[in-house]
Design a protein around this motif. Structure first.
Motif, PDB file in Angstrom:
ATOM      1  N   GLU A 118       0.835  -1.206   0.000  1.00  0.00           N
ATOM      2  CA  GLU A 118       0.000   0.000   0.000  1.00  0.00           C
ATOM      3  C   GLU A 118       0.870   1.255   0.000  1.00  0.00           C
ATOM      4  N   VAL A 119       1.902   1.226   0.842  1.00  0.00           N
ATOM      5  CA  VAL A 119       2.773   2.396   0.912  1.00  0.00           C
ATOM      6  C   VAL A 119       3.487   2.574  -0.423  1.00  0.00           C
ATOM      7  N   TYR A 120       4.002   1.470  -0.966  1.00  0.00           N
ATOM      8  CA  TYR A 120       4.702   1.528  -2.247  1.00  0.00           C
ATOM      9  C   TYR A 120       3.797   2.139  -3.317  1.00  0.00           C
ATOM     10  N   ASN A 121       2.555   1.625  -3.403  1.00  0.00           N
ATOM     11  CA  ASN A 121       1.644   2.125  -4.436  1.00  0.00           C
ATOM     12  C   ASN A 121       1.329   3.601  -4.246  1.00  0.00           C
ATOM     13  N   ALA A 122       1.241   4.027  -2.998  1.00  0.00           N
ATOM     14  CA  ALA A 122       0.864   5.410  -2.739  1.00  0.00           C
ATOM     15  C   ALA A 122       2.052   6.355  -2.857  1.00  0.00           C
ATOM     16  N   ALA A 123       3.247   5.905  -2.461  1.00  0.00           N
ATOM     17  CA  ALA A 123       4.315   6.881  -2.264  1.00  0.00           C
ATOM     18  C   ALA A 123       5.618   6.602  -3.013  1.00  0.00           C
ATOM     19  N   CYS A 124       5.811   5.411  -3.512  1.00  0.00           N
ATOM     20  CA  CYS A 124       7.117   5.068  -4.073  1.00  0.00           C
ATOM     21  C   CYS A 124       7.043   4.732  -5.558  1.00  0.00           C
ATOM     22  N   MET A 125       5.869   4.242  -5.977  1.00  0.00           N
ATOM     23  CA  MET A 125       5.695   3.731  -7.331  1.00  0.00           C
ATOM     24  C   MET A 125       6.030   4.770  -8.395  1.00  0.00           C
ATOM     25  N   ALA A 126       5.699   6.011  -8.135  1.00  0.00           N
ATOM     26  CA  ALA A 126       5.871   7.049  -9.158  1.00  0.00           C
ATOM     27  C   ALA A 126       7.283   7.004  -9.735  1.00  0.00           C
ATOM     28  N   CYS A 127       8.271   6.826  -8.890  1.00  0.00           N
ATOM     29  CA  CYS A 127       9.649   6.745  -9.375  1.00  0.00           C
ATOM     30  C   CYS A 127      10.115   5.302  -9.537  1.00  0.00           C
ATOM     31  N   HIS A 128       9.746   4.446  -8.589  1.00  0.00           N
ATOM     32  CA  HIS A 128      10.343   3.111  -8.567  1.00  0.00           C
ATOM     33  C   HIS A 128       9.685   2.125  -9.537  1.00  0.00           C
ATOM     34  N   SER A 129       8.560   2.504 -10.169  1.00  0.00           N
ATOM     35  CA  SER A 129       8.009   1.617 -11.203  1.00  0.00           C
ATOM     36  C   SER A 129       8.532   2.024 -12.576  1.00  0.00           C
ATOM     37  N   THR A 130       8.992   3.256 -12.706  1.00  0.00           N
ATOM     38  CA  THR A 130       9.422   3.757 -14.015  1.00  0.00           C
ATOM     39  C   THR A 130      10.929   3.916 -14.109  1.00  0.00           C
ATOM     40  N   GLY A 131      11.596   3.981 -12.951  1.00  0.00           N
ATOM     41  CA  GLY A 131      13.025   4.273 -12.958  1.00  0.00           C
ATOM     42  C   GLY A 131      13.284   5.764 -13.110  1.00  0.00           C
ATOM     43  N   ALA A 132      12.264   6.571 -12.854  1.00  0.00           N
ATOM     44  CA  ALA A 132      12.415   8.027 -12.984  1.00  0.00           C
ATOM     45  C   ALA A 132      13.597   8.517 -12.157  1.00  0.00           C
ATOM     46  N   ALA A 133      14.362   9.418 -12.726  1.00  0.00           N
ATOM     47  CA  ALA A 133      15.495  10.051 -12.043  1.00  0.00           C
ATOM     48  C   ALA A 133      16.558   9.043 -11.609  1.00  0.00           C
ATOM     49  N   GLY A 134      16.553   7.857 -12.236  1.00  0.00           N
ATOM     50  CA  GLY A 134      17.558   6.861 -11.883  1.00  0.00           C
ATOM     51  C   GLY A 134      17.175   5.993 -10.705  1.00  0.00           C
ATOM     52  N   ALA A 135      15.887   5.987 -10.351  1.00  0.00           N
ATOM     53  CA  ALA A 135      15.449   5.139  -9.235  1.00  0.00           C
ATOM     54  C   ALA A 135      15.552   3.670  -9.642  1.00  0.00           C
ATOM     55  N   PRO A 136      16.062   2.808  -8.756  1.00  0.00           N
ATOM     56  CA  PRO A 136      16.072   1.365  -9.061  1.00  0.00           C
ATOM     57  C   PRO A 136      14.630   0.873  -9.194  1.00  0.00           C
ATOM     58  N   LYS A 137      14.321   0.250 -10.338  1.00  0.00           N
ATOM     59  CA  LYS A 137      12.944  -0.141 -10.597  1.00  0.00           C
ATOM     60  C   LYS A 137      12.534  -1.364  -9.793  1.00  0.00           C
TER      61      LYS A 137
END
Ligand code: HEC
Length: 142
Positions: free
Chosen positions: A66-85
């Motif tokens: 739930e937390v991931y979907n609400a707060a982390c997915m934006a970057c961590h599902s796309t790799g935005a800004a170099g985030a580890p997917k």
């Protein structure tokens, strides 16, 4: 927190007594009632919040997903800004090798100079919420 509650309560008393001469009891009660929520508002994680569940931002512990979907997915599902997917074992392996305490620490504190700001920018997330999201991402990325 106690001080703020006490202050608000005193303020309510002062205001109601200052205007007492011109107000009916019902009007005074209405004012006290209107002022009260200020004193009862609380900060997430504050133990005094237990008495005022309506104003608690996150009363129930959330699952990591739930937390991931609400707060982390934006970057961590796309790799935005170099985030580890999420799910990218290669991108995560070197990070996982640092150990979970290190990842919890960067999850909460962020990685200076990168897009990973403290708590991924989720100011309503408790530390435990972030730990759960880190667990979820790590479990799904190895
Ligand atoms: C605004 C984009 C963004 C959001 C939102 C975001 N992250 Fe990140 N995250 C990043 C980036 C970019 C990195 C890579 C930083 C680096 O270069 O080491 C990263 C890296 C991480 C790492 C690995 C850090 C390390 O020590 O190797 C963890 C753990 C992490 N994020 C957890 C989270 C959690 C948990 C959330 C949600 C609560 C979240 N992130 C939300 C951008 C984001």
């Amino acid at each position: 927190m106690i001080n703020r509650v006490a202050f608000s309560f005193l303020a309510a008393l002062l205001i109601s007594s200052a205007v007492a001469a011109d107000l009916t009891n019902a009007q005074r009660d209405a004012i006290v009632e209107r002022i009260k929520p200020v004193g009862e508002s609380c900060v997430e994680g504050d133990s005094t919040c237990a008495a005022a569940p309506a104003t608690v931002v996150s009363a129930e512990p959330r699952t990591g997903e739930e937390v991931y979907n609400a707060a982390c997915m934006a970057c961590h599902s796309t790799g935005a800004a170099g985030a580890p997917k999420y799910g990218d074992a290669v991108a995560w392996s070197g990070r996982i090798a640092k150990g979970m305490p290190a990842l919890y620490a960067t999850g909460v504190g962020g990685v200076p100079g990168t897009g990973m700001i403290a708590k991924g920018g989720c100011m309503s997330c408790s530390d435990d919420d972030v730990y759960a999201a880190v667990d979820y991402m790590v479990a799904g990325s190895q």
